[in-house]
Enzyme design. Sequence first.
Site, PDB file in Angstrom:
ATOM      1  CE  LYS A  59     -49.607 -88.105  23.975  1.00  0.00           C
ATOM      2  NZ  LYS A  59     -48.151 -88.316  23.773  1.00  0.00           N
ATOM      3  CB  THR A  60     -46.641 -91.708  27.459  1.00  0.00           C
ATOM      4  OG1 THR A  60     -46.707 -90.341  27.058  1.00  0.00           O
ATOM      5  CG2 THR A  60     -45.204 -92.187  27.364  1.00  0.00           C
ATOM      6  CG  ASP A  71     -46.313 -89.319  20.868  1.00  0.00           C
ATOM      7  OD1 ASP A  71     -47.540 -89.260  21.049  1.00  0.00           O
ATOM      8  OD2 ASP A  71     -45.480 -88.990  21.730  1.00  0.00           O
ATOM      9  CD  GLU A  72     -48.248 -85.143  21.415  1.00  0.00           C
ATOM     10  OE1 GLU A  72     -49.362 -84.813  20.964  1.00  0.00           O
ATOM     11  OE2 GLU A  72     -47.975 -85.088  22.628  1.00  0.00           O
ATOM     12  CD  GLN A 120     -53.849 -82.355  24.549  1.00  0.00           C
ATOM     13  OE1 GLN A 120     -52.845 -81.922  25.105  1.00  0.00           O
ATOM     14  NE2 GLN A 120     -54.338 -83.557  24.809  1.00  0.00           N
ATOM     15  NE  ARG A 168     -51.749 -79.378  29.443  1.00  0.00           N
ATOM     16  CZ  ARG A 168     -51.779 -80.609  28.960  1.00  0.00           C
ATOM     17  NH1 ARG A 168     -50.780 -81.444  29.197  1.00  0.00           N
ATOM     18  NH2 ARG A 168     -52.820 -81.044  28.279  1.00  0.00           N
TER      19      ARG A 168
END
Length: 779
Positions: free
Chosen positions: A34-35, A226-227, A257, A618
């Site tokens: 994503k980043t 973002d997010e 998420q 994670r």
Amino acid sequence: MEQNYLTGLNEPQYQAVTTTQGPLMVLAGAGSGKTRVLTMRIAHLITQGISPFHILALTFTNKAAREMKDRIARVVGESDAKSLWMGTFHSVFARILRSEAHYIGFPSNFTIYDTQDSLNVLKKVVKELSLDTDIYKPKKVMARISAYKNNLITVRSYQQNPELIEADERANMKHMGQIYQRYVEQCFKNGAMDFDDLLLRTNEILTRFPEVLAKYQDRFRYILVDEYQDTNHSQYLIVKALASKFENICVVGDDAQSIYSFRGANIYNILNFKKDYPDAVTVSLEQNYRSTQNIVDAANDVIARNTQQFKKNVFSDNEIGEKIKVYRALSDADEAGFVASNIWELHHTKQHRFKDFAILYRTNSQTRAFEDALRKKNIPYRVYGGLSFYQRKEVKDLLAYLRLLVNPNDNEALLRIVNYPARGIGETTLNKLIVASDKENIPLSSLLSSIGFYGKQIGLNSGTVAKLGDFWSLISAFQVLLKEADVYQVAMEVAQRSGLIKFLKDDQTPEGISRVENVQELLNSMRGFIEEQQQLEDGDPSLSNFLGSIALTTDQDQNKDPNADQVSLMTIHLSKGLEFPVVHLVGLEENLFPSFMSSSTREELEEERRLFYVALTRAEKQAFFSYAISRFQWGKITDAEPSRFLSEVRSDFIELLNPARESRFVNHSGLSSSLFDDTSPSVRKFEKKPPKKTLPSSMGSLEPKSKNLKPVATARIINPSGASSENIEVGDKVRHDRFGVGEVLFLDGTDPGNIKAKVLFQNEGEKNLILKFAKLTKL
């Protein structure tokens, strides 16, 4: 300038980066890059001739903004990267407000109040209104006002909303409207805004002053968020207003998420994006580059049960990887012992660094058992997002009461709790006591025990003398009780009669609830300490011994190097965005995870499931699940049921380290999944074989150290209830609910009530136990 920045992007990533016009929603699965997509998209806009001054990028953390800016600079150069409007929602909107605050009567150099500043103002407001501070606790009031602001409920709209007023009256807080109004007026008078104002006031300016909105619409022709699943209503409205002219808006997020509803995040912002922008292009990033196939498939199994979601086919081309190991513990101490031993073994046998491990839990109060277990094996660790368990204020407060019972001359402990909870004993009084103590060269306890005599001498009025006398009478009563009752009973009496538990329970904010849980966990540790000491041949269950063990524990806390190789302990919420080679997800029990406070509706349960999904994803290489079948709660052992989330993972992805063999467990759990079903192939496989030994191979066969010992051949365990169990023999592998797995080295004695056993435990080393109390289980 870095060339070929598009090289290496997979097809969906390439599409997300190069689709520059019109609304775009990028659904980014866990570990899908994503980043990288966000940064390369911004770099691509600039290389296509878009001025960086026309690009707005909103993130949730300063760290994310810095990392993205650094990556962009490597592609387009420092100058263009610095010209971007990129930062957190609050920092960007504060920048806008600095220029436009005069529209609503604020100076451009307005102060931004942090949490403590806001609390101080609220304390003054509550005092000025002569309200009961036990009802209108500043943190509780601030949480309420924050919720109002984030839902764009101004003072005026509050006053015009009968439902809100009625709700506050039902909560015995009928003066909330007055407090809210006075607080807002005070902030305005001081030329200050709190964090929530940075959103509320930006909304206000953009709504009331069309010329300001038009100015920033023209400036921010390309907007990236973002997010997006974590945005609240206020943030959503600002972004929607700014993007409404050009509609070149790109939102990146993952509905799977969305775990911050308690902070006001609204999952419907992302779920309804296509309703806001019917022509929006949707790109799904489904390849997980982080985790093994087994971990990704197991996570998909669980999240697929949610109804509020975009369907995605997240996959991994990494190695299949090991199955997720599931450990069924007898108690929370056994669970912590397993985790610590497992980390130690993997550190030595697979050369994992300690920083490769994370222990993830649902609530902060769970850290205590794991901290204790890690310390016993000298494993370095760091608790993220909070203090180590024994350094937390509420824990230290209760310990201060107990320290004073053991040592009445402990002035530090006395000064900490003489007015906590508040008894009307102020700082002036304490200063007089300290001066008198120094002058008379006697401890404060001596003054208090004769406060009727000393009170007038040091200038205290009769009311203050009475309060000090009442306090010391309370302490004296606890000291008498200490001669008759055990550590737990005394501590519980102290926590209740001092008003400590009531004071903490009155604060129903998430922080307040967490503090109550921490006190409960401290009390639990005392019950466990008593049991452990009773079972040891040379056990000492005294309060002074307990406090001594705590003192040694907290002393080790002082030597923490933040850059050291250490295990990470954190709540699942804090782990979002991070990754670790090995993850232990602990406390997988009903009412703990999912939390009993967050599973009363389908929406709440689905967020808990998303939290589980975040925790599992994670892990890069290995994941371990663990749960206990019993836990201490307020000093009592209570049965626990395995989390429903365990039953939602197919047995194909699971390996049970020590499956339940008795039917009682299967019936007790109430789980319908094949994971815990007697007919499950995986369980049948384990039924036909001896249970897996969790002892590391390096221990070999555990032989007695002394060859001269002549052990008794067998012994019959008599547990405290009087019921007998199986015969124990020298050489037997046994399990203890606190010490874990070990081997019997030696038995001594013939009287069934006094047989002693020397057992070498994997986690704890040698222990001399009295079998009458030890409750060992033969493996």
